[in-house]
Scaffold this active site. Structure first.
Site, mmCIF file in Angstrom:
data_model
loop_
_atom_site.group_PDB
_atom_site.id
_atom_site.type_symbol
_atom_site.label_atom_id
_atom_site.label_comp_id
_atom_site.label_asym_id
_atom_site.label_seq_id
_atom_site.Cartn_x
_atom_site.Cartn_y
_atom_site.Cartn_z
ATOM 1 N N LYS A 205 60.458 16.256 -0.498
ATOM 2 C CA LYS A 205 60.180 15.284 -1.596
ATOM 3 C C LYS A 205 61.223 16.073 -2.490
ATOM 4 C CE LYS A 205 55.710 13.084 -3.379
ATOM 5 N NZ LYS A 205 56.290 13.496 -4.436
ATOM 6 N N CYS B 189 23.839 13.702 -26.543
ATOM 7 C CA CYS B 189 24.924 12.720 -26.930
ATOM 8 C C CYS B 189 25.387 13.856 -28.176
ATOM 9 C CB CYS B 189 25.063 11.576 -26.627
ATOM 10 S SG CYS B 189 26.794 10.970 -26.623
#
EC number: 6.5.1.2
Length: 679
Positions: A117, A411
């Protein structure tokens, strides 16, 4: 004149044979000085009489730059990706699936071909009557950028096939790449000029192929390995197996990787893969695995493909390179659904040709599983040599008093409490006004699969949110050109174009608008199914969860997600705002007409039918044909089988046509398809 024509033909033949021997066979047959003299002679003949020019002339390898960049072209036959295996266990599982698909109950081994590959860039080459007509990048698999002028400079790609009586058309697929020594020379030259260095040969190759000046491409000396081809279905003496395909390509003048092997079953392939995992560093080019293919082309057709990849091939990726690094920080990213993703930041390390300093940790469970502490020495690798990941910690190197890492309680964008549902691994911010959620929602709304708005990139979205100019998707449609032009790096023309693009996006079909809302678990396919069943947002919001869940391919998870989304007051206000700025949130006339003959109507002509497309249709692109078929309730498959109801065949139909004929599948022209759609 006849003598000049004959001499030009002789020179072309001599020079092309010499170039093939030098670049492809690595066996020079002509001295450089003689080659240069003959090349100049041919050049002079062509300059004196331009009618002597031909597409296969070696003087035409470096042409003029395209006037306006590159344009998109549709591939005659789509370029599919390959599924990946990362160890022998996954390779064996693929082999077992293949045996099952082929209904092979006996123990006789399946011949398999192993090919290296190449870590480069896929190209699609189109030949017409033996002459290179067009070259394109992979793109999205259905279409790519036309880069013929650049590809003509690659000496290992023949401008004319070296075979007698070539077919009307030939499609060749292969990998363009830059050898290691050439890559080093390119970077040395860039360093001498103070230019930024390329990170690896693959990136250098990709950037080179998109150069507007073919002379730059020629100077970088790209190489090419061919690995497959497609021929007309009626072509005589077509190869019957992959091994013969490679031989055909060599005979036609292509360079084919010599490091390949025909193996009698899985055990032989495993030995081939193990050998090249050890020897790959001896090669003069980058390879990141082995491609394993079923050798018999008839069995390949029988195995078929999924939507994304052939079932008869797989790429076994080499084990990822690993390197130790010091963990510096735990960063947190907030996505458009509020999902919080922890990211490890560590000292930069070189892996698979690139510098890596960040890797996702996925969720809080992964942090706990790794037992991460600030300052830890962690082992980093690239999964599939693409995605960085932290695989383990070296606790014996942990600093004294190191602090354990964990997700924050709040957050990082808006300060709201983070929550985690017991039913999932993700931790989320549930503040719908969170800037990170808003930015993600805006990016999703304008993305290609949704409203497809050009000109609204991440940096502009960041400005709009930070300055408070956009607080919801609907606010995008309240922007004017003057306001946009006052922002950083936004000119008057760009501002006007963006306003026009936003206005145009209001005409996008209902299923795109639904997908653009970013409701959890609703992708493009599910959005189409929902839009076909519920022609507007009001009917979808009012629908019973059980009715939604009963739709094909939907189910209770999506139904529950829709119910929760519509029950949220901010989302209700968003729908009202979108209608106020001109979004219909409903199916237009053409969608309603399509739906009336499709899934919503049991009398639809293509309801429940499976169709396969092959060749080039005279008026419809492949994507247009697929849209029409799906709109009429049909399904488009990538391979012909006993379950196929119709094959729609265009010009230069391939092997699918002959297989359909052998199975007795009904063949349709485009005109017959259109007639069927109109019934």
């Amino acid at each position: 004149m006849a003598e000049q024509q004959q001499r030009a033909a002789e020179l072309r033949s001599l020079l092309n044979r010499a170039a093939h021997a030098y670049y492809v066979l690595d066996a020079p047959v002509m001295e450089d000085t003689l080659y240069d003299r003959l090349y100049r002679e041919l050049q002079q003949l062509e300059q004196a009489d331009p009618s002597l020019l031909s597409a296969d002339s070696p003087t035409q390898r470096v042409g003029k730059a395209p006037a306006t960049g590159f344009h998109s072209v549709e591939h005659r036959i789509p370029l599919q990706s390959l599924d990946n295996a990362f160890d022998h266990g996954e390779l064996k599982a693929w082999h077992e699936r293949l045996l099952k698909v082929l209904d092979r109950a006996d123990d006789s081994p399946l011949p398999l071909v192993g090919e290296l590959k190449i870590d480069g860039n896929a190209l699609a080459l189109s030949y017409r009557h033996g002459v290179l007509e067009r070259a394109a990048t992979r793109g999205d698999g259905s279409s790519g950028e036309e880069i013929t002028a650049n590809v003509r400079t690659i000496s290992s790609i023949p401008l004319r096939l070296q075979i007698d009586d070539p077919p009307e058309w030939v499609e060749v697929r292969g990998e363009a790449f830059i050898p290691d020594d050439t890559f080093a020379a390119i970077n040395n030259e860039r360093a001498a000029h103070g230019d930024a260095l390329f990170a690896n040969p693959r990136n250098a190759c990709a950037g080179t192929l998109r150069q507007l000046d073919p002379k730059v491409v020629a100077a970088r000396r790209l190489d090419f390995f061919a690995y497959t081809l497609h021929l007309p279905s009626d072509h005589s003496n077509s190869p019957e197996c992959q091994w013969d395909v490679l031989a055909w390509l060599e005979q036609a003048g292509f360079r084919v990787n010599p490091n390949r092997e025909l193996c009698d079953g899985l055990n032989g392939i495993e030995r081939f893969c193990d050998r090249w995992e050890q020897q790959r560093h001896q090669l003069t080019y980058a390879t990141d695995g082995v491609v394993v293919k079923l050798n018999d082309l008839r069995l390949q057709d029988e195995a078929g493909t999924t939507q994304k990849a052939p079932r008869w091939a797989i790429a076994l990726k080499y084990p990822a390179e690993e390197a130790p690094s010091k963990l510096l920080k735990l960063a947190v990213q907030v996505g458009r659904t509020g999902a919080v993703t922890p990211v490890a930041e560590f000292e930069p390390v070189a892996l698979a040709g690139t510098s890596v300093s960040r890797a996702t940790l996925h969720n809080a469970d992964r942090i706990a599983e790794l037992d991460l502490h600030l300052g830890d020495t962690v082992v980093v690798r690239k999964a599939g040599e693409i995605i960085p990941e932290v695989v383990r910690v070296l606790p014996e190197l942990r600093p004294t008093g190191a602090v354990p890492l964990e997700l924050p309680d709040h957050c990082p964008e808006c300060g709201s409490n983070l929550v985690r549902d017991d039913s999932e691994a993700a931790t989320r911010c549930i503040n719908s006004s969170c800037p990170a959620i808003l930015r993600g929602g805006l990016r999703h709304w304008v993305s290609k699969g949704a409203l497809d708005v050009d000109g609204l990139g991440n940096k502009l979205i960041q400005q709009l949110v930070e300055r408070g100019l956009v607080r919801s998707i609907a606010d995008l449609y309240r922007l004017d050109a003057a306001l946009l032009a006052s922002l950083e790096r936004v000119g008057e023309k760009s501002a006007a174009n963006l306003v026009a693009a936003l206005e145009q996006s209001k005409q996008q079909p209902w299923h795109r608008q639904l997908y653009g809302l970013g409701i959890r678990h609703i992708g493009e396919v599910n959005a189409k199914a929902l839009a076909a069943a519920y022609p507007n947002s009001a009917s979808l919001a009012a629908a019973e969860p059980e009715s939604i869940a009963a739709l094909h391919g939907i189910g209770p998870e999506i139904s529950s997600s829709l119910q929760q989304w519509h029950a949220n007051p901010p989302n209700q206000r968003l729908l009202e705002d979108l209608r106020a700025v001109g979004l219909s949130l409903e199916a237009n006339t053409s969608e309603l007409n399509a739906n009336s003959t499709g899934e919503g109507n049991s009398s639809g002509a293509l309801l429940g039918k499976t169709l396969v497309l092959t060749g080039t249709l005279p008026n419809l692109s492949r994507s247009d044909a697929k849209t029409l078929i799906e709109g009429a309730g049909g399904k488009v498959s990538g391979s012909v089988s006993k379950k196929t109801d119709y094959l729609v065949a265009g010009e230069a139909a391939g092997s699918k046509l002959s297989k359909a004929e052998s199975l007795g599948v009904e063949i349709l022209t485009e005109a017959e398809l259109q007639k069927l759609l109109s019934t």
